[in-house]
Design an enzyme around this catalytic site. Structure first.
Site, PDB file in Angstrom:
ATOM      1  N   LYS A 197       0.812  -1.214   0.000  1.00 14.59           N
ATOM      2  CA  LYS A 197       0.000   0.000   0.000  1.00 14.59           C
ATOM      3  C   LYS A 197       0.851   1.272   0.000  1.00 14.59           C
ATOM      4  O   LYS A 197       2.039   1.247   0.322  1.00 14.59           O
ATOM      5  CB  LYS A 197      -0.929   0.007   1.223  1.00 14.59           C
ATOM      6  CG  LYS A 197      -1.920  -1.140   1.223  1.00 14.59           C
ATOM      7  CD  LYS A 197      -2.798  -1.147  -0.004  1.00 14.59           C
ATOM      8  CE  LYS A 197      -3.938  -2.128   0.039  1.00 14.59           C
ATOM      9  NZ  LYS A 197      -3.576  -3.529   0.253  1.00 14.59           N
TER      10      LYS A 197
HETATM   11  C1  PLP Z   1      -9.855  -2.631  -1.558  1.00 15.40           C
HETATM   12  C2  PLP Z   1      -9.234  -3.421  -0.439  1.00 15.40           C
HETATM   13  N1  PLP Z   1      -9.962  -3.661   0.666  1.00 15.40           N
HETATM   14  C3  PLP Z   1      -9.448  -4.336   1.702  1.00 15.40           C
HETATM   15  C4  PLP Z   1      -8.168  -4.810   1.684  1.00 15.40           C
HETATM   16  C5  PLP Z   1      -7.669  -5.612   2.846  1.00 15.40           C
HETATM   17  O1  PLP Z   1      -6.531  -5.113   3.438  1.00 15.40           O
HETATM   18  P1  PLP Z   1      -5.473  -6.106   4.151  1.00 15.40           P
HETATM   19  O2  PLP Z   1      -4.781  -6.854   3.082  1.00 15.40           O
HETATM   20  O3  PLP Z   1      -4.578  -5.173   4.901  1.00 15.40           O
HETATM   21  O4  PLP Z   1      -6.254  -6.990   5.051  1.00 15.40           O
HETATM   22  C6  PLP Z   1      -7.368  -4.588   0.568  1.00 15.40           C
HETATM   23  C7  PLP Z   1      -5.990  -5.099   0.502  1.00 15.40           C
HETATM   24  O5  PLP Z   1      -5.391  -5.257  -0.521  1.00 15.40           O
HETATM   25  C8  PLP Z   1      -7.911  -3.866  -0.530  1.00 15.40           C
HETATM   26  O6  PLP Z   1      -7.193  -3.624  -1.633  1.00 15.40           O
END
Ligand code: PLP
Length: 435
Positions: A197
């Site tokens: 990210k």
């Molecule tokens: C649009 C979206 N929502 C939620 C998430 C979930 O985040 P995490 O991978 O930190 O759990 C991501 C992760 O790539 C994402 O791109």
């Protein structure tokens, strides 16, 4: 005209120019070392975690922030804090990462999908109302690729229909809509701090709200359902708390840890510069790619800023006079660009409602939780034409290891050179399936 790299010509992109993500330097090392020297690795009120929460709340202009161990955890905290009952429905975008839907399923709630606006790739607000049923409890707009959704239109629907708005801002740290930051555009928001990210720490998440009720519920859920632990952190007894906490509800263990929190704090100090670099890189690509027939660079409405977590380009065979399916042209262009040295990637192959995890009615554990609650929702193929079209005719410039945000301008110019070279031969690019 120089030969395509795919046919033995010199690649358009120099080797070793791309900067690998995440960029970690002396400040991250010092921050991690400071945590190790403190001997405090984690804790409900541990100092790095609390400082990150305060700093991120200030950054987005929110009253409250809670750090979690993933973006999915932070999203689930928001779903649960909304008071969602089993079988209630949350409307989200058909074009998102599966985690958006999983955070809803984790709470025995039912994800319902709406198609996207083909220009912004975000949920199309005009497709939301038709999905609302008496079971709908919340809307979960996803600021996909770092561009905020049309939040005024979404909030107007939510107000009219009494729904909670949860922003999935996992990809949108620092993006703005009508001069306000992603994170304060709904009732609650969740960000991801995963290493891919724009604000990376390894694995982590941030829950944000202005509402004390949501804060209280999310905070309890984060630590096994215990009531808020407001006892000040005791550096002499970091693993003990004198707070008289009770376990009032069922919760999860979603606390973050001190080393990732410390790294996120360092990265947060650089986020604005990095987002500015992303926008400048996108401007270079946009100016040059928009001049090429058959190439459609991403657009950003004038009332928003985009942080280009992903830079998605569409191709249009009709604009080139080619009568081949978009997917075939896309695959040829991607193969030719990769040979030139461009980081060109596909990100997701299907609308989320067409993915197997939602189609497999067996689910997990004692059967599929969303069918257990009498849900009538069915996930059929072909119901999301704008999302399907996007996934057929587009790809992402920049990989997760080499995204566009840290890159030097010179690399973007070379990427644009590669596009010019490849598109000049669009009519006779080799087909990767025939090689
Ligand atoms: C649009 C979206 N929502 C939620 C998430 C979930 O985040 P995490 O991978 O930190 O759990 C991501 C992760 O790539 C994402 O791109």
């Amino acid at each position: 005209m120089t030969e395509l790299a795919l046919r033995g010509g010199k690649p358009a992109v120099s080797k070793n120019l791309a900067i690998r993500w995440p960029v970690l330097g002396g400040q991250e090392r010092a921050a991690a070392l400071e945590v190790l020297e403190s001997g405090v690795l984690c804790g409900s009120n541990a100092p790095q975690m609390k400082a990150l929460e305060a700093e991120f709340a200030r950054f987005v202009g929110a009253k409250h922030c809670l750090a979690a161990n993933s973006g999915t955890a932070a999203l689930h905290m928001a779903v649960a804090a909304s008071g969602m009952a089993p079988g209630e429905e949350v409307i989200t975008s058909a074009f998102t990462y599966p985690a958006s839907a999983l955070a809803i399923l984790h709470h025995n709630a039912v994800p319902v999908f709406a198609d996207i606006d083909p220009l912004t790739f975000n949920i199309d607000p005009t497709r939301i109302e038709e999905r609302i049923t008496p079971r709908t409890r919340a809307l979960m707009p996803v600021h996909i690729h770092g561009l905020p959704c049309d939040m005024d239109a979404i909030n107007a629907i939510a107000r009219r229909r009494g729904l909670v708005v949860i922003e999935d801002a996992a990809q949108a740290h620092g993006a703005t809509y009508r001069s306000r930051q992603a994170g304060v555009l709904g009732d609650m928001a969740a960000f991801s701090l995963n290493a891919t990210k724009n604000l990376p720490c390894g694995e982590g998440g941030l829950f944000v709200t202005n509402d004390e009720r949501f804060l209280g519920a999310a905070s309890a859920l984060r630590v096994l359902g215990q009531d808020r632990d407001d006892a000040p952190f005791d550096a002499e007894y970091p693993l003990d708390s004198e707070a008289e906490t009770e376990f009032a509800g069922v919760g999860w263990m979603y606390l973050t840890q001190e080393i990732p929190a410390a790294i996120a704090r360092v990265q947060l100090r650089r986020l604005n510069d990095s987002n500015r670099n992303a926008a400048a890189n996108a401007a270079v690509l946009g100016a040059r790619l928009s001049r090429l027939a058959g190439v459609v660079p991403p657009s950003c409405p004038p009332d928003r800023t985009h942080v280009y977590h992903k830079y998605r380009v569409r191709v249009d065979p009709r604009a080139l006079g080619l009568s081949i399916p978009p997917r075939r042209l896309r695959d040829r262009v991607v193969a030719a660009l990769r040979a030139e040295g461009v980081e060109a990637k596909l990100w997701l192959g299907k609308p989320v409602p067409e993915m197997p995890f939602l189609k497999a009615r067996a689910g997990y554990g004692h059967g599929c939780p969303w069918t257990c609650h009498g849900s009538e929702v069915r996930y059929a193929d072909g119901e999301y034409p704008a999302t399907s079209a996007l996934l057929d005719d587009s790809f992402v410039v920049g990989s997760q290891t080499y995204p566009i945000y840290p890159q030097p301008r010179r690399l973007m110019e070379q990427y644009a050179d590669a596009f010019e070279k490849v598109m000049a031969r669009a009519a006779d690019l080799p087909d990767p399936r025939e090689r």
